[in-house]
Write a protein that holds these residues in place. Structure first.
Motif, PDB file in Angstrom:
ATOM      1  N   SER A  55       0.812  -1.220   0.000  1.00 25.74           N
ATOM      2  CA  SER A  55       0.000   0.000   0.000  1.00 25.74           C
ATOM      3  C   SER A  55       0.842   1.266   0.000  1.00 25.74           C
ATOM      4  O   SER A  55       0.307   2.367  -0.149  1.00 25.74           O
ATOM      5  CB  SER A  55      -0.961   0.005   1.194  1.00 25.74           C
ATOM      6  N   SER A  56       2.158   1.141   0.155  1.00 21.93           N
ATOM      7  CA  SER A  56       3.028   2.325   0.056  1.00 21.93           C
ATOM      8  C   SER A  56       3.296   2.696  -1.395  1.00 21.93           C
ATOM      9  O   SER A  56       3.927   3.723  -1.665  1.00 21.93           O
ATOM     10  CB  SER A  56       4.358   2.090   0.781  1.00 21.93           C
ATOM     11  N   MET A  57       2.821   1.872  -2.348  1.00 25.29           N
ATOM     12  CA  MET A  57       2.975   2.170  -3.777  1.00 25.29           C
ATOM     13  C   MET A  57       1.644   2.703  -4.299  1.00 25.29           C
ATOM     14  O   MET A  57       0.662   1.951  -4.366  1.00 25.29           O
ATOM     15  CB  MET A  57       3.400   0.912  -4.541  1.00 25.29           C
ATOM     16  N   PRO A  58       1.570   3.980  -4.662  1.00 21.81           N
ATOM     17  CA  PRO A  58       0.290   4.585  -5.046  1.00 21.81           C
ATOM     18  C   PRO A  58      -0.451   3.848  -6.151  1.00 21.81           C
ATOM     19  O   PRO A  58      -1.682   3.786  -6.133  1.00 21.81           O
ATOM     20  CB  PRO A  58       0.698   5.993  -5.488  1.00 21.81           C
ATOM     21  N   GLY A 107       8.090   0.480   3.410  1.00 18.56           N
ATOM     22  CA  GLY A 107       8.388  -0.389   4.537  1.00 18.56           C
ATOM     23  C   GLY A 107       7.347  -0.360   5.633  1.00 18.56           C
ATOM     24  O   GLY A 107       7.459  -1.092   6.626  1.00 18.56           O
ATOM     25  N   PHE A 108       6.306   0.470   5.460  1.00 19.23           N
ATOM     26  CA  PHE A 108       5.237   0.543   6.467  1.00 19.23           C
ATOM     27  C   PHE A 108       3.867   0.365   5.823  1.00 19.23           C
ATOM     28  O   PHE A 108       3.083  -0.485   6.217  1.00 19.23           O
ATOM     29  CB  PHE A 108       5.300   1.880   7.216  1.00 19.23           C
ATOM     30  N   GLY A 109       3.581   1.194   4.824  1.00 19.11           N
ATOM     31  CA  GLY A 109       2.281   1.128   4.167  1.00 19.11           C
ATOM     32  C   GLY A 109       1.793   2.518   3.829  1.00 19.11           C
ATOM     33  O   GLY A 109       2.478   3.519   4.085  1.00 19.11           O
ATOM     34  N   GLY A 110       0.611   2.586   3.248  1.00 20.89           N
ATOM     35  CA  GLY A 110       0.115   3.887   2.820  1.00 20.89           C
ATOM     36  C   GLY A 110      -1.387   3.995   2.860  1.00 20.89           C
ATOM     37  O   GLY A 110      -2.120   2.998   2.964  1.00 20.89           O
ATOM     38  N   VAL A 111      -1.837   5.250   2.764  1.00 13.78           N
ATOM     39  CA  VAL A 111      -3.265   5.578   2.808  1.00 13.78           C
ATOM     40  C   VAL A 111      -3.570   6.577   1.701  1.00 13.78           C
ATOM     41  O   VAL A 111      -2.833   7.549   1.506  1.00 13.78           O
ATOM     42  CB  VAL A 111      -3.650   6.208   4.159  1.00 13.78           C
ATOM     43  N   ARG A 112      -4.646   6.342   0.967  1.00 13.21           N
ATOM     44  CA  ARG A 112      -5.201   7.352   0.070  1.00 13.21           C
ATOM     45  C   ARG A 112      -6.709   7.350   0.241  1.00 13.21           C
ATOM     46  O   ARG A 112      -7.331   6.293   0.365  1.00 13.21           O
ATOM     47  CB  ARG A 112      -4.837   7.062  -1.393  1.00 13.21           C
ATOM     48  N   ILE A 113      -7.288   8.544   0.266  1.00 10.38           N
ATOM     49  CA  ILE A 113      -8.735   8.708   0.343  1.00 10.38           C
ATOM     50  C   ILE A 113      -9.124   9.622  -0.810  1.00 10.38           C
ATOM     51  O   ILE A 113      -8.584  10.730  -0.939  1.00 10.38           O
ATOM     52  CB  ILE A 113      -9.175   9.327   1.681  1.00 10.38           C
ATOM     53  N   GLU A 114     -10.045   9.178  -1.654  1.00 11.02           N
ATOM     54  CA  GLU A 114     -10.385   9.928  -2.854  1.00 11.02           C
ATOM     55  C   GLU A 114     -11.886  10.066  -3.024  1.00 11.02           C
ATOM     56  O   GLU A 114     -12.616   9.079  -3.012  1.00 11.02           O
ATOM     57  CB  GLU A 114      -9.798   9.233  -4.084  1.00 11.02           C
ATOM     58  N   ASP A 115     -12.317  11.317  -3.189  1.00  6.69           N
ATOM     59  CA  ASP A 115     -13.696  11.609  -3.537  1.00  6.69           C
ATOM     60  C   ASP A 115     -13.724  12.329  -4.881  1.00  6.69           C
ATOM     61  O   ASP A 115     -12.709  12.859  -5.344  1.00  6.69           O
ATOM     62  CB  ASP A 115     -14.342  12.517  -2.486  1.00  6.69           C
ATOM     63  N   LEU A 116     -14.896  12.391  -5.471  1.00  5.52           N
ATOM     64  CA  LEU A 116     -15.110  13.105  -6.734  1.00  5.52           C
ATOM     65  C   LEU A 116     -16.101  14.228  -6.470  1.00  5.52           C
ATOM     66  O   LEU A 116     -17.183  13.990  -5.916  1.00  5.52           O
ATOM     67  CB  LEU A 116     -15.658  12.144  -7.788  1.00  5.52           C
ATOM     68  N   ALA A 117     -15.729  15.460  -6.859  1.00 12.86           N
ATOM     69  CA  ALA A 117     -16.555  16.607  -6.503  1.00 12.86           C
ATOM     70  C   ALA A 117     -16.798  17.524  -7.698  1.00 12.86           C
ATOM     71  O   ALA A 117     -15.929  17.697  -8.556  1.00 12.86           O
ATOM     72  CB  ALA A 117     -15.908  17.394  -5.368  1.00 12.86           C
ATOM     73  N   LEU A 118     -17.971  18.117  -7.716  1.00 14.82           N
ATOM     74  CA  LEU A 118     -18.354  19.106  -8.717  1.00 14.82           C
ATOM     75  C   LEU A 118     -17.997  20.489  -8.211  1.00 14.82           C
ATOM     76  O   LEU A 118     -18.379  20.879  -7.102  1.00 14.82           O
ATOM     77  CB  LEU A 118     -19.864  19.020  -8.979  1.00 14.82           C
ATOM     78  N   VAL A 119     -17.272  21.254  -9.008  1.00 13.00           N
ATOM     79  CA  VAL A 119     -16.916  22.626  -8.654  1.00 13.00           C
ATOM     80  C   VAL A 119     -18.123  23.532  -8.859  1.00 13.00           C
ATOM     81  O   VAL A 119     -18.771  23.497  -9.908  1.00 13.00           O
ATOM     82  CB  VAL A 119     -15.738  23.123  -9.515  1.00 13.00           C
TER      83      VAL A 119
END
Length: 354
Positions: A192-195, A324-336
């Motif tokens: 999870s450390s690799m996007p 060596g630890f891990g990763g986090v991504r949080i993604e939303d989709l938004a209208l401007v």
């Protein structure tokens, strides 16, 4: 076809005709979904050239004049005839998507015409979405929400990343998706450390971060979302990283509005992550637009000073990735919108421990 947009394009580029070969621009301008062929646009005529595999569908999907290309009547010959008939001396082309080999072939086919590179002019037509486009994007994103709700019932130790990806894709198709926006990303544990990790046979284990980035196409339009969960109980460091990313995303969403630039919105999330001590672990841009294609302009990034306009849609996806630890991504989709944004993504974002 959007005649006023094309007329403005012809005037801005100072050309008598535009040759369109990018499949997404072809669909946007003509409604033709086959993707194989070319459009020739003038102020008098709209022509779609494709082969026998697509001519029937093209006739149903578009009001363009449909011409069939073949070995005996190749595209180059048809273009030369059309250029002569419509008295074209300057023809715009999509230099961003045409290969050098294709350009050389085109130049030999049209020796009497001056070929004018259009840069991003055609792509820019797609930046602000119509109400119909927004309706389709919103529906595509809701399909992603349904898939995420289903996958929470499946995630457990022992299931592989590949199985998780397959289940997400099945659930999106089952809910009405016609295909994927991009290859599904499922990355667990150290992966999870690799996007943009590719799903593997690795099995989920207690203590793993599991990052899932997925999207679908609905009537041609894309969705995109990312959620990260923990298998079992999260450690204090995992909670800290997750909360930092979540706060960064919320701050960015609060700033996303018409009149801001991509650089400005990106800086809000990037600054928060840096203040928390994780600045070097957030390497990509904050987000991008989407529509018929998954990565469109403008972007939320340090290098984009494009002014955001009402009707644009942007992903907001900060992340922290620690090798060596891990990763986090949080993604939303938004209208401007004027004065803010409308979030199209409904899935929960508080840390989920399974």
């Amino acid at each position: 076809m959007r005649e006023l947009e094309v007329k403005g394009l012809l005037e801005k580029a100072e050309v008598e005709a535009v040759l369109v070969t990018d499949p997404y621009n072809m669909r946007y301008l003509s409604g033709f979904s086959g993707g194989e062929g070319a459009l020739l646009l003038t102020d008098r005529k709209k022509v779609l050239i494709t082969d026998s595999r697509y001519t029937e569908a093209a006739g149903r999907e578009t009001d363009f004049l449909v011409l069939e290309e073949s070995r005996s009547n190749p595209r180059g010959k048809l273009l030369a005839q059309l250029a002569e008939e419509y008295r074209v001396s300057r023809m715009g082309f999509e230099d961003a998507s045409v290969t050098y080999q294709e350009y050389e072939k085109l130049r030999k086919t049209l020796p009497e015409q001056e070929l004018i590179p259009l840069g991003g002019l055609l792509d820019s037509l797609r930046a602000v979405k119509t109400e119909e486009e927004l309706k389709l994007i919103r529906r595509a994103e809701s399909i992603g929400d349904l898939a995420f709700a289903k996958i929470l019932e499946v995630l457990k130790p022992g299931i592989s990343e590949l199985e998780v990806a397959a289940e997400l894709e099945y659930q999106m198709k089952r809910a009405g998706a016609e295909g994927l926006s991009f290859d599904t990303i499922v990355a667990s544990g150290l992966h999870s450390s690799m996007p943009h990790a590719v799903p593997t046979e690795k099995k989920l284990e207690p203590g793993d971060f599991v990052t899932m980035d997925f999207g679908c196409r609905y009537q041609g339009y894309c969705s995109d979302m990312t959620r990260t969960v923990v298998i079992g109980k999260a450690s204090q460091e995992q909670k800290k990283i997750y909360q930092t990313v979540l706060e960064a995303q919320r701050l960015a969403l609060d700033q996303l509005s018409a009149g801001k630039t991509g650089r400005q919105v990106d800086a809000v999330a990037r600054g928060h992550i840096a203040e928390a001590g994780y600045g070097k672990y957030f390497g990509h841009g904050l987000g991008h637009s989407l529509g018929l294609f998954i990565h469109e302009e403008p972007r939320l990034s340090p290098g984009d000073d494009t002014l955001l306009l009402p009707g644009m849609v942007e992903t907001v996806e900060p992340g922290i990735y620690v090798p060596g630890f891990g990763g986090v991504r949080i993604e939303d989709l938004a209208l401007v919108k004027e004065g803010g944004c409308e979030n199209y993504t409904g899935s929960p974002k508080e840390l989920i421990e399974l």
